[in-house]
Design a protein around this motif. Sequence first.
Motif, short mmCIF file in Angstrom:
data_model
loop_
_atom_site.label_atom_id
_atom_site.label_comp_id
_atom_site.label_asym_id
_atom_site.label_seq_id
_atom_site.Cartn_x
_atom_site.Cartn_y
_atom_site.Cartn_z
N VAL A 20 -29.56 18.21 -13.66
CA VAL A 20 -31.10 17.62 -13.43
C VAL A 20 -31.03 16.48 -14.71
CG1 VAL A 20 -33.40 17.65 -14.06
CG2 VAL A 20 -32.36 19.55 -12.87
N LEU A 21 -30.57 16.66 -15.89
CA LEU A 21 -30.20 15.56 -16.92
C LEU A 21 -29.43 14.47 -16.56
CD1 LEU A 21 -31.08 14.40 -19.72
CD2 LEU A 21 -29.11 16.04 -20.58
N GLY A 22 -28.23 14.78 -15.93
CA GLY A 22 -27.38 13.93 -15.25
C GLY A 22 -28.15 13.04 -14.52
N ALA A 23 -28.59 13.65 -13.51
CA ALA A 23 -29.49 12.76 -12.28
C ALA A 23 -30.33 11.71 -12.89
CB ALA A 23 -30.25 13.73 -11.43
N ALA A 24 -31.12 12.42 -13.90
CA ALA A 24 -32.11 11.47 -14.87
C ALA A 24 -31.44 10.10 -15.25
CB ALA A 24 -32.99 12.04 -15.54
N ILE A 25 -30.37 10.41 -16.01
CA ILE A 25 -29.44 9.32 -16.69
C ILE A 25 -28.90 8.41 -15.60
CG2 ILE A 25 -27.47 8.96 -18.09
CD1 ILE A 25 -28.24 11.65 -19.74
N CYS A 46 -16.59 6.77 -23.72
CA CYS A 46 -15.74 6.54 -22.78
C CYS A 46 -16.38 6.80 -21.27
CB CYS A 46 -14.57 7.29 -23.12
SG CYS A 46 -14.81 9.22 -22.80
N LEU A 47 -15.56 6.10 -20.55
CA LEU A 47 -16.21 6.04 -19.06
C LEU A 47 -16.03 7.58 -18.68
CD1 LEU A 47 -16.80 4.90 -16.53
CD2 LEU A 47 -14.39 4.46 -15.86
N GLN A 48 -15.24 8.24 -18.86
CA GLN A 48 -15.36 9.56 -18.37
C GLN A 48 -16.46 10.63 -19.09
OE1 GLN A 48 -13.18 10.93 -15.92
NE2 GLN A 48 -14.66 12.43 -16.18
N THR A 49 -16.70 10.27 -20.26
CA THR A 49 -17.90 11.12 -20.71
C THR A 49 -19.29 10.69 -19.93
OG1 THR A 49 -17.03 11.03 -23.06
CG2 THR A 49 -19.43 11.30 -22.79
N LEU A 50 -19.33 9.34 -19.77
CA LEU A 50 -20.50 9.06 -18.92
C LEU A 50 -20.29 9.54 -17.53
CD1 LEU A 50 -23.16 7.64 -18.60
CD2 LEU A 50 -22.11 5.36 -18.04
N GLY A 56 -23.38 16.29 -14.61
CA GLY A 56 -24.15 17.49 -15.07
C GLY A 56 -23.02 18.40 -15.47
N LYS A 57 -21.91 18.13 -16.16
CA LYS A 57 -21.04 19.10 -16.52
C LYS A 57 -21.68 19.29 -17.90
CE LYS A 57 -16.83 17.29 -14.10
NZ LYS A 57 -15.66 17.00 -14.22
N PRO A 58 -21.47 20.70 -18.26
CA PRO A 58 -21.89 21.34 -19.50
C PRO A 58 -21.26 20.93 -20.57
CG PRO A 58 -21.28 22.91 -17.96
CD PRO A 58 -21.03 21.84 -17.34
N VAL A 60 -20.22 18.69 -22.41
CA VAL A 60 -20.50 17.35 -23.08
C VAL A 60 -21.38 17.55 -24.17
CG1 VAL A 60 -21.26 14.92 -22.95
CG2 VAL A 60 -20.17 15.72 -21.00
N SER A 61 -20.99 17.21 -25.40
CA SER A 61 -21.65 17.36 -26.81
C SER A 61 -23.21 16.99 -26.88
CB SER A 61 -21.05 16.70 -27.98
OG SER A 61 -21.21 15.35 -27.99
N ILE A 62 -24.24 17.59 -27.28
CA ILE A 62 -25.42 16.92 -27.32
C ILE A 62 -25.56 15.61 -27.86
CG2 ILE A 62 -25.96 18.17 -29.45
CD1 ILE A 62 -28.53 17.86 -26.32
N GLY A 63 -24.55 15.59 -28.88
CA GLY A 63 -24.80 14.08 -29.62
C GLY A 63 -24.38 12.85 -28.47
N LYS A 64 -23.60 13.08 -27.89
CA LYS A 64 -22.98 12.14 -26.65
C LYS A 64 -24.15 11.93 -25.64
CE LYS A 64 -19.18 10.70 -28.32
NZ LYS A 64 -19.19 9.25 -28.68
N ILE A 65 -24.57 13.07 -25.24
CA ILE A 65 -25.81 13.04 -24.39
C ILE A 65 -27.02 12.33 -24.85
CG2 ILE A 65 -27.51 14.32 -23.22
CD1 ILE A 65 -25.32 16.68 -22.86
N LEU A 66 -27.51 12.42 -26.13
CA LEU A 66 -28.56 11.96 -26.66
C LEU A 66 -28.15 10.24 -26.76
CD1 LEU A 66 -29.66 14.37 -29.41
CD2 LEU A 66 -30.81 13.64 -27.52
N GLN A 67 -27.12 10.04 -27.27
CA GLN A 67 -26.46 8.70 -27.32
C GLN A 67 -26.53 7.87 -26.24
OE1 GLN A 67 -22.34 8.23 -28.81
NE2 GLN A 67 -22.39 5.97 -28.52
#
Length: 100
Positions: A20-25, A46-50, A56-58, A60-67
């Motif tokens: 759901v978070l990935g869909a919003a982003i 990096c592109l792969q992180t985005l 919605g891959k679980p 990924v660090s919360i820091g990168k998600i917040l960034q």
Amino acid sequence: MKRVVPTPFPVDPYLENPVVLGAAIRSARTQAGIRLEDAAMTIGVCLQTLVDIEAGKPGVSIGKILQVSQGLGVSLFVIPQSQREIARRRLSDLTVDNQA
């Protein structure tokens, strides 16, 4: 150049899982008309992180998600579980009012 097709934001503001978070982003990025490559470069990930965040891959660090969410203008809120349903209804009402 490949055209960016806007995707809608999730209807329910409750982030039940990483998908759901990935869909919003993804929605924020596509509605702004920004390609994946350009967003990653601008935000500084990096592109792969985005790609992983939007999928919605679980792992990924919360820091990168917040960034990424901050870079794309997606706000995340923390509220006590006891107030979740009240906040959910009010946020849903706000989004319905803004679409009318």
